[in-house]
Design an enzyme around this catalytic site. Structure first.
Site, PDB file in Angstrom:
ATOM      1  N   GLY A   1      -4.457   1.453  -1.401  1.00 63.07           N
ATOM      2  CA  GLY A   1      -2.814   1.931  -1.194  1.00 63.07           C
ATOM      3  C   GLY A   1      -2.483   1.462   0.180  1.00 63.07           C
TER       4      GLY A   1
ATOM      5  N   GLU B   1     -10.447  -0.117  -1.730  1.00 62.01           N
ATOM      6  CA  GLU B   1      -9.800  -0.886  -2.899  1.00 62.01           C
ATOM      7  C   GLU B   1      -8.484  -1.505  -2.630  1.00 62.01           C
ATOM      8  OE1 GLU B   1      -9.985   1.837  -6.192  1.00 62.01           O
ATOM      9  OE2 GLU B   1     -12.372   1.782  -6.375  1.00 62.01           O
ATOM     10  N   PRO B   2      -8.341  -2.347  -1.534  1.00 54.62           N
ATOM     11  CA  PRO B   2      -7.043  -3.024  -1.198  1.00 54.62           C
ATOM     12  C   PRO B   2      -6.871  -4.108  -2.395  1.00 54.62           C
ATOM     13  CG  PRO B   2      -8.825  -3.696   0.133  1.00 54.62           C
ATOM     14  CD  PRO B   2      -9.475  -2.616  -0.606  1.00 54.62           C
ATOM     15  N   GLY B   3      -5.538  -4.027  -2.665  1.00 53.11           N
ATOM     16  CA  GLY B   3      -5.076  -5.215  -3.651  1.00 53.11           C
ATOM     17  C   GLY B   3      -3.914  -5.875  -3.046  1.00 53.11           C
TER      18      GLY B   3
ATOM     19  N   CYS C   1      19.930  -8.958 -19.359  1.00 52.90           N
ATOM     20  CA  CYS C   1      21.293  -8.077 -19.690  1.00 52.90           C
ATOM     21  C   CYS C   1      21.281  -6.642 -19.327  1.00 52.90           C
ATOM     22  CB  CYS C   1      21.356  -8.221 -21.380  1.00 52.90           C
ATOM     23  SG  CYS C   1      21.604  -9.857 -22.111  1.00 52.90           S
TER      24      CYS C   1
END
Length: 462
Positions: A266, A308-310, A387
């Site tokens: 996060g 858990e860095p992404g 659209c």
């Protein structure tokens, strides 16, 4: 060649402009990339990805060695995963967090050892659980009481002992949008550490006691994830303290000590020029020292820690390259009753390749990429070709007044969640992912084709 001549915080490390003003990424001109691979295209600076990964590994390793512990960094593959990215992650000493059978399969195909993979998810299928057990993942993060029983039964049937973590809901939640704050009580993830009135145990403690009863499960740790795009360490520190308290409570009740805690990811990144995110060198020591102090207070050993860095690894490494199409000036009435002109700049992609602005109200920064301009900036809204009136990539941005059809527009910090959340809305074709490094480019994921769409369509009968 010069570095980007404007405020450059959202751009990859390898972004620059040449003497003529064209944007380069890792030494590759964007016009060359557009000509070879078309637009829209996701461009990933491989060196930037690797540098970000190394920074997390180095800073967390150093900070936790200093308190007598160890740390592992799991790349959160939901941000963006290809076989090549799984390989990069392994080469940079990352482990890998997956949340589906598909992510697990790609991670393995990219060469990530199964023992370095975690399987997450609040509603894992039987097939996903079986696949994780068959290959021997390092951990399955269980998310509910029924799932504990299902994993235990599957492990027993396979004749293995499943390593599991329990995901906790700590009550600490952070992140700039409700949909990405994941540790408050009223949401789908994890089990609460808070006991209901009249209950002897919290849902989390009930689950932990049950795991310890089951011979086909091995409790390897406690897991927490509090949200996404977080700009300070306070939430991580408070969540760590909450996890450590239930860890100590489990010791008092059973004598069992969880060796590891996983504090999720996060960590925020810069999406706009004036944003300055926390660095791993700022996060890691703060978190390590807070954990060490809490363990002294609780009289428990310091745990092994994983994160858990992404987004923080791949987000800054990516840009999306578009070609400008229709430009339309629209007269708008302001809040004060005055009228002004907003220029709608349409590009050849939109919400199918970046859903985050429509889903979360996420904000991005863009620049004219194929040239520089001395034209007076005008207020613009960058929109897609779908659209939907909500098909907006950037709600308000000042762009040169001479931006015209055929120009290239680069949007910064799109490495995370662009391709992984992409769709075929309006049957647009999902863009390719192109890696650039040291003046070269190569395809990680090819552009979809009409043949791909038709291949999935069973037709009108034979």
């Amino acid at each position: 060649m010069t570095t980007l001549d404007l405020l450059d915080s959202p751009w990859p490390n390898g972004a620059a402009r040449d003497d003529a003003g064209e944007m380069l990424l890792a030494g590759v001109p964007v016009t060359r990339l557009a000509n070879e691979y078309g637009t829209p295209a996701y461009l990933i600076d491989e060196t930037c990805f690797r540098e970000n990964a190394r920074s997390f590994v180095a800073e967390f390793t150093e900070a936790f060695i200093a308190i007598g512990s160890q740390a592992d960094v799991y790349y959160a593959s939901k941000a963006l995963l290809t076989k090549a990215i799984a390989r990069w992650a392994h080469e940079e000493e990352l482990h890998l967090d997956t949340a589906s059978g598909g992510e697990l399969a790609v991670a393995l195909a990219g060469g990530m050892p199964a023992a370095h993979i975690a399987l997450h998810g609040n509603n894992k299928s039987d097939d996903e659980i079986a696949a994780a057990l068959e290959v021997g993942v390092g951990r399955i993060v269980v998310d509910s009481l029924p799932e504990i029983e299902r994993v235990a039964q599957a492990a027993a049937a396979c004749g293995v002992v499943a390593p599991v973590m329990l995901r906790l809901t700590t009550g600490v939640h952070a992140g700039w949008h409700e949909f990405i704050s994941t540790a408050h009580e009223d949401q789908k993830f994890g089990l609460s550490i808070t006991s209901a009135p009249g209950e002897a145990y919290s849902p989390a403690m009930t689950a932990l006691l049950r795991i310890l009863e089951l011979p086909s499960l091995r409790l390897v740790g406690l897991h927490s994830h509090i949200g996404s795009q977080i700009a300070n360490t306070a939430g991580f520190v408070e969540a760590a303290r909450a996890v450590l308290r239930i860890r100590a409570d489990l010791v008092r009740r059973t004598g069992f000590l969880c060796e590891e805690i996983d504090l999720g990811g996060g960590y925020g990144i810069a999406y706009l020029p004036d944003e300055t995110p926390l660095t791993p060198g700022e996060i890691a020591p703060t978190l390590a020292q807070a954990i060490a102090a809490a363990c002294v207070e609780l009289d428990t050993p310091v745990p092994h820690v994983s994160i858990e860095p992404g987004r923080a690894i791949v987000g800054p490494a990516g840009i999306t390259l578009y070609t400008v199409g229709t430009i339309k000036p629209v007269t708008v009435s302001g809040a004060d009753g005055e009228t002004f002109t907003r220029r709608y700049v349409s590009v050849d992609g939109g919400m199918s390749d970046n859903i985050r602005p429509a889903l979360y109200g996420a904000k991005y920064h863009a620049e004219l990429a194929n040239r520089v301009s001395t034209a007076t900036p005008v207020l613009a809204r960058v929109v897609g070709k779908h659209c939907e009136s909500g098909d907006i990539i950037i709600d308000e941005i000042w762009l040169p007044g001479d931006v015209c059809a055929g120009d290239l527009l680069a949007v910064a910090a799109t490495g995370a969640y662009g391709r992984s959340m992409a769709s075929n809305y309006n049957l647009l074709l999902r863009p390719p992912v192109i890696a650039v490094r040291d003046g070269d480019a190569r395809v990680l994921l090819r552009r979809e084709t009409v043949a791909d769409l038709l291949a999935l369509d069973e037709g009108v009968g034979q």
